[in-house]
Design an enzyme around this catalytic site. Sequence first.
Site: not given
Length: 497
Positions: A80, A179, A212
């Site tokens: 990321e 995300k 993440c």
Amino acid sequence: MFSFQPHIHIFVFLFTAYNVHALDTYIAAVYEHAVILPDAATVPVTPEEALMQMNRNMDILEKAVLAAAEEGAHIILTPEDGIYGWRFTRETIFPYLEDIPDPNVNWIPCTDPQRYGRAPIQERLSCMAKINSLYVVANMGDKKACNASDPRCPSDHYYHYNTAVVFDSNGKLIARYHKHNLFMGEIQFNQPVEPELVTFDTPFGRFGIFICFDILFHDPAVALVSRLNVDTVLFPTAWMNVLPHLTAIEFHSAWAMGMGVNLLAANLHNTSKHMTGSGIYAPDKPVDYYYSMDTEDGRLLISELSSRPRLSPSNSVVNWKSYASSAKSFSPDVDVFNGTIFFDLYTFTRLVDAEGDLTVCQKDLCCHLSYRMVKKRDDEAYVLGVFNGLHVVEGEYYLQVCTLLKCKNLNLATCGEPTENSLTMFEEFSLSGTFSTNYVFPEVLLSGVQLAPGDFQVLIDGRLISKSRISTKPILTITLFGRWYEKDPTGQPPKLF
Ligand SMILES: *[C@@H]1O[C@H](CO)[C@@H](O)[C@H](O)[C@H]1NC(C)=O
Ligand SMILES: *[C@@H]1O[C@H](CO)[C@@H](O)[C@H](O)[C@H]1NC(C)=O
Ligand SMILES: *[C@@H]1O[C@H](CO)[C@@H](O)[C@H](O)[C@H]1NC(C)=O
């Protein structure tokens, strides 16, 4: 290895039966990248300047892709924020963004770069994949125009998404994931309305992808595994390590084990931000990992993995509270005290002797520990701790945690504070708890912030136990890190499953 799903075997069998070129194993590569940060700008740079900055990182990523291909890798994952870092406002990120189309448009940017406007990063990633004939996974920014007819449309008339992209070995864009669970401070990006469940099938299994902070929540992370039956999760991250329970290698390897899938985790490398820790994790053990606070260098990991780990005969369903609920020989310790780990109020009890059986409880979660140290040291203190409640700092999520850990020093007020080294070795341990959730992630972290591949296992009655080899390695923490998703505040209910 184990997972929560009883019906996996049949499903995966049908899938593989259709796939004539199915591979039993494949070679995975992950690259921990020491991202070159552009200067923290207060005004936006030009698109040309942004591209120049990004190409400095792309040059390094390209070398990693080439090296992975030379080793026969089928797929490479990069981190990321690996192309431009993290220091942006909404305005200053804009020149770094590209319009990333829905993958069903069937597009190979390398051979048709202009089809959706200016897309130099997608073109370059696509060419890396095509020329080297492997899957390339990267993280970049997507922009989507919107206007006043949409009440959610930001005032600058664009949605900005933190986005993972996958190009197959022909250079075709085959997956795009926005995300969902943005971390605090990610002000440059928007959250998509609904969590996206993104998967793709390959000759070496079914892949899912999330980014993440997503890993702490039910959607899309758990839904990809429990509903869509992925074999391997791709996990680009920019993870800041937090001891004792949320250091990258520790938590990510535990997630792979708890969920019964492969996890490829690629982290950024920046020691002053405590970013390091990437790995290639199989459900039964970490196959390879990298953690280093001693260099500023990135690292390429390459390892072979089973394409369909859920077919393994040892894949069985764990009942996490089975042993602990019937362990009548334990009576809760009276000698308890309060302590804090990462802002959560734990109940602790000290390991006074070289061996023993201990229990601590918080509300209806009781944690049992049986242990035998190689030798009780006077200069180190260990505690058994329990937390059963809502964590509310840097995100809200409900935890049920049983943990054995080394205190920072002999002052018991330091128990739970980050500490990286220890000397006490354990011949044996068995940790279990009366969990209300089926989602428990087993962590074992050794002195020096190292993993213990193959040195422990989880029994189907929910006990985390040592294997004999562990006794030569000092322990930092042994933890059953449970997530009770149903108790998360509104906004994070498990609505997809
Ligand atoms: C903006 O709104 C108009 C109608 O009001 C619509 O035709 C157009 O497609 C919209 N553009 C975008 C990017 O949504
Ligand atoms: C790590 O990140 C910080 C910003 O948080 C930056 O100042 C520093 O230069 C970075 N380190 C390296 C080696 O790039
Ligand atoms: C620990 O904290 C709880 C909640 O604040 C409190 O009720 C309890 O009395 C404390 N226990 C000890 C042993 O200090």
